[in-house]
Enzyme design. Structure first.
Site, PDB file in Angstrom:
ATOM      1  N   GLY A 297       0.725  -1.259   0.000  1.00 36.32           N
ATOM      2  CA  GLY A 297       0.000   0.000   0.000  1.00 36.32           C
ATOM      3  C   GLY A 297       0.760   1.321   0.000  1.00 36.32           C
ATOM      4  O   GLY A 297       0.121   2.365   0.086  1.00 36.32           O
ATOM      5  N   CYS A 302      -1.499   4.039  -5.419  1.00 40.46           N
ATOM      6  CA  CYS A 302      -2.125   2.880  -4.797  1.00 40.46           C
ATOM      7  C   CYS A 302      -3.150   3.318  -3.760  1.00 40.46           C
ATOM      8  O   CYS A 302      -2.867   4.185  -2.931  1.00 40.46           O
ATOM      9  CB  CYS A 302      -1.040   2.033  -4.138  1.00 40.46           C
ATOM     10  SG  CYS A 302      -1.683   0.586  -3.304  1.00 40.46           S
ATOM     11  N   ARG A 398      -3.832  -9.163 -10.468  1.00 42.31           N
ATOM     12  CA  ARG A 398      -3.138  -8.871  -9.225  1.00 42.31           C
ATOM     13  C   ARG A 398      -4.102  -8.325  -8.182  1.00 42.31           C
ATOM     14  O   ARG A 398      -4.007  -8.596  -7.011  1.00 42.31           O
ATOM     15  CB  ARG A 398      -2.019  -7.866  -9.479  1.00 42.31           C
ATOM     16  CG  ARG A 398      -1.345  -7.420  -8.196  1.00 42.31           C
ATOM     17  CD  ARG A 398      -0.112  -6.585  -8.468  1.00 42.31           C
ATOM     18  NE  ARG A 398       0.349  -6.004  -7.219  1.00 42.31           N
ATOM     19  CZ  ARG A 398       1.485  -5.368  -7.081  1.00 42.31           C
ATOM     20  NH1 ARG A 398       2.297  -5.250  -8.100  1.00 42.31           N
ATOM     21  NH2 ARG A 398       1.819  -4.857  -5.925  1.00 42.31           N
TER      22      ARG A 398
HETATM   23  P1  RVP Z   1       5.506   4.482  -6.482  1.00 41.30           P
HETATM   24  O1  RVP Z   1       6.975   4.409  -6.752  1.00 41.30           O
HETATM   25  O2  RVP Z   1       5.188   5.128  -5.163  1.00 41.30           O
HETATM   26  O3  RVP Z   1       4.758   5.134  -7.591  1.00 41.30           O
HETATM   27  O4  RVP Z   1       4.980   2.988  -6.319  1.00 41.30           O
HETATM   28  C1  RVP Z   1       5.134   2.001  -7.314  1.00 41.30           C
HETATM   29  C2  RVP Z   1       4.623   0.676  -6.783  1.00 41.30           C
HETATM   30  O5  RVP Z   1       3.230   0.738  -6.478  1.00 41.30           O
HETATM   31  C3  RVP Z   1       4.720  -0.490  -7.733  1.00 41.30           C
HETATM   32  O6  RVP Z   1       6.004  -1.032  -7.848  1.00 41.30           O
HETATM   33  C4  RVP Z   1       3.715  -1.475  -7.154  1.00 41.30           C
HETATM   34  O7  RVP Z   1       4.260  -2.241  -6.102  1.00 41.30           O
HETATM   35  C5  RVP Z   1       2.663  -0.575  -6.567  1.00 41.30           C
HETATM   36  N1  RVP Z   1       1.464  -0.523  -7.399  1.00 41.30           N
HETATM   37  C6  RVP Z   1       1.343  -0.619  -8.736  1.00 41.30           C
HETATM   38  N2  RVP Z   1       0.043  -0.512  -9.047  1.00 41.30           N
HETATM   39  C7  RVP Z   1      -0.591  -0.354  -7.897  1.00 41.30           C
HETATM   40  C8  RVP Z   1      -2.034  -0.202  -7.700  1.00 41.30           C
HETATM   41  O8  RVP Z   1      -2.779  -0.030  -8.649  1.00 41.30           O
HETATM   42  N3  RVP Z   1      -2.483  -0.250  -6.461  1.00 41.30           N
HETATM   43  N4  RVP Z   1       0.277  -0.337  -6.898  1.00 41.30           N
END
Ligand code: RVP
Length: 484
Positions: A297, A302, A398
């Site tokens: 999370g 996300c 996923r």
């Molecule tokens: P950030 O670097 O904070 O943008 O986070 C990227 C990460 O978020 C990905 O590597 C994955 O683990 C996660 N992710 C990707 N899609 C989603 C979602 O739709 N909830 N989360």
């Protein structure tokens, strides 16, 4: 109530690195790290397996800069294999689809062919690929004036300097220097052509002297596979992927773990399992995983924590997992929530061996998708793999429950835009430079030493305000800081 005696969990903004005695200049900090049983990188940075972040183009640049790209899985299995092959071929010392000439072509024909294929020389081979000679622009030029219908046989150089598959870049250069040539055909023990090494190729590889390469000198690459996608895992493995990442929002699910074990048995590549966020989850996978990935999370796009009410603030998650993983010498990757270089080095201090980022790279030139302009500013699309758009475009399992396929999605991610940032190399320069600066403040010259030596202090919200630029109006954008 017992239920309300709850442990505290911390994230990036809750902590800072305690400055320590140091003789380490940031530039001297060595960023090499191990991310799975058999894969080491020269910088501890990995790009996220997201359809707005990592395809072959970005993966190639990541590896050239010393890191790793993990290809997303919103594509067909065939496309996965193609992207892996594209990365593996990118910086190949030995070129495989060699443009060749045959001895009875005319000089004029060969000239036209070389022009068309954009090469300035070609090995001359007979029908079963035996090397007979080599022909170059220099050999051809006088013939074009006086004997353009003469055969290649006549114009070619027939004393060819060749090498075998085992040739190193250094040896190839020495041969070229000694014989004043620009290309060396590679042959098997029956003098049949198997490839070609060119001066331009050797020099291009030199430009990326910090690149992350496999034992054959090809760039490293990772591939995300769904927890039950044995077929994609096999295809990625056959195409030469170095790491298969089990790509799951909650890998502490017993069916996922069973399947991950099975995939581990099936492939030669390393298998990194994720995502997890607790000690117990780490204990459930360390016996077979070649690495673990942490993040429930924290990602910028996300919404898992808000939608599901579940998650673990990232510093605590990484520290809990690392406590267990370090006992088994299993590398840990901190995935998500990193906004600044300072967050990245804090994740390492908490126990990670490398960090994975999505939003940081989504706006770069090499990321998929085109630049869009809104109100005169340039952006690129960035979306969660659990967003409605990404799930519509792909498997999306996923974040999908088994019986959800025909129903309306319950997304755990959003679709967004992120400022366009230009080339990946300058983003990485800022990210890694900031991390090295952190190592300087702590006085550690290597990542393992830094993990050992670093200590956190707890930050209050007043301290957090003090950390950011405050009480000023920013007049010029810094390349590594924006207040929101
Ligand atoms: P950030 O670097 O904070 O943008 O986070 C990227 C990460 O978020 C990905 O590597 C994955 O683990 C996660 N992710 C990707 N899609 C989603 C979602 O739709 N909830 N989360």
């Amino acid at each position: 109530s017992e239920k309300l005696r709850v442990p505290e969990a911390l994230t990036f903004d809750d902590v800072l690195l305690r400055p320590k005695e140091s003789r380490v200049e940031p530039d001297d900090a060595d960023m090499a790290t191990r991310v799975s049983t058999n894969v080491s990188l020269n910088i501890p940075v990995i790009s996220a397996a997201m359809d707005t972040v990592t395809e072959a183009e970005l993966a190639i640049e990541m590896a050239r800069q010393g890191g790793l790209g993990v290809l997303h899985r919103n594509m067909s299995v065939e496309e996965t294999a193609q992207h892996v092959e594209e990365v593996k071929r990118a910086d190949e010392l030995i070129i495989r689809d060699v443009v060749t000439a045959s001895p009875d072509q005319t000089v004029r024909e060969v000239d036209a062919m070389m022009e068309r294929k954009g090469v300035s020389g070609a090995p001359v081979v007979d029908d079963d690929d035996t090397v007979l000679g080599i022909i170059s622009g220099t050999d051809i030029r006088p013939y074009l004036e006086v004997g353009e219908h003469d055969s290649v046989q006549e114009a070619m150089t027939d004393e060819v300097i060749t090498a075998t598959e085992e040739v190193s870049p250094r040896e190839a250069l020495e041969l070229m220097y000694e014989h004043k040539i620009e290309r060396v055909p590679i042959v098997d023990d029956e003098n049949r052509l198997t490839g070609l090494v060119t001066m331009a190729g050797v020099l291009a590889r030199r430009e990326y002297d910090n690149a992350a390469r496999d034992d054959d000198g090809a760039l490293v690459v990772g591939v995300a596979v769904g927890p039950f996608e044995l077929e994609r895992a096999r295809a990625a493995d056959a195409a030469g992927a170095d790491i298969v990442f089990i790509d799951c929002a909650h890998a502490h699910n017993l069916d996922v773990i069973d399947s991950a074990r099975e995939i581990r048995e099936e492939v030669d590549a390393d298998v990194v399992v994720g995502n997890i966020g607790t000690r117990e989850a780490a204990e459930a996978v360390v016996d077979f995983a070649d690495g673990v990935k942490v993040g429930i999370g924290p990602g910028s796009i996300c919404t898992t924590r808000v939608v599901s009410g579940s998650g673990m603030p990232q510093i605590t998650a990484v520290a809990e997992v690392a406590d267990v993983a370090s006992q088994h010498d299993t590398p840990v990757i901190a995935d998500g929530g990193i906004r600044y270089s300072g967050d990245a080095i804090k994740a390492i201090a908490a126990g990670a061996d490398a960090v994975m980022l999505g939003s940081y790279f989504a706006g770069t030139e090499e990321a998929p998708g085109r630049v869009i302009t809104m109100n005169g500013k340039r952006y690129k699309q960035y979306r969660g793999m659990g967003s409605v758009g990404a799930m519509n475009d792909g498997g999306g399992d996923r974040y999908l429950k088994d019986d959800e396929e025909d129903e309306e999605f319950v997304p755990e991610g959003v679709e967004a835009a992120t400022p366009y940032k230009g080339p990946l190399s300058s983003e990485l320069h800022q990210l890694v430079g900031g991390m090295q600066s952190g190592m300087g403040y702590v006085g550690a010259e290597t990542i393992p030493e830094f993990k050992e030596r670093s200590e956190f202090v707890r930050v209050s919200s007043a301290g957090q305000t003090e950390s950011h630029a405050h009480d000023v109006v920013i007049t010029d954008e810094a390349p590594n800081y924006s207040p929101d």
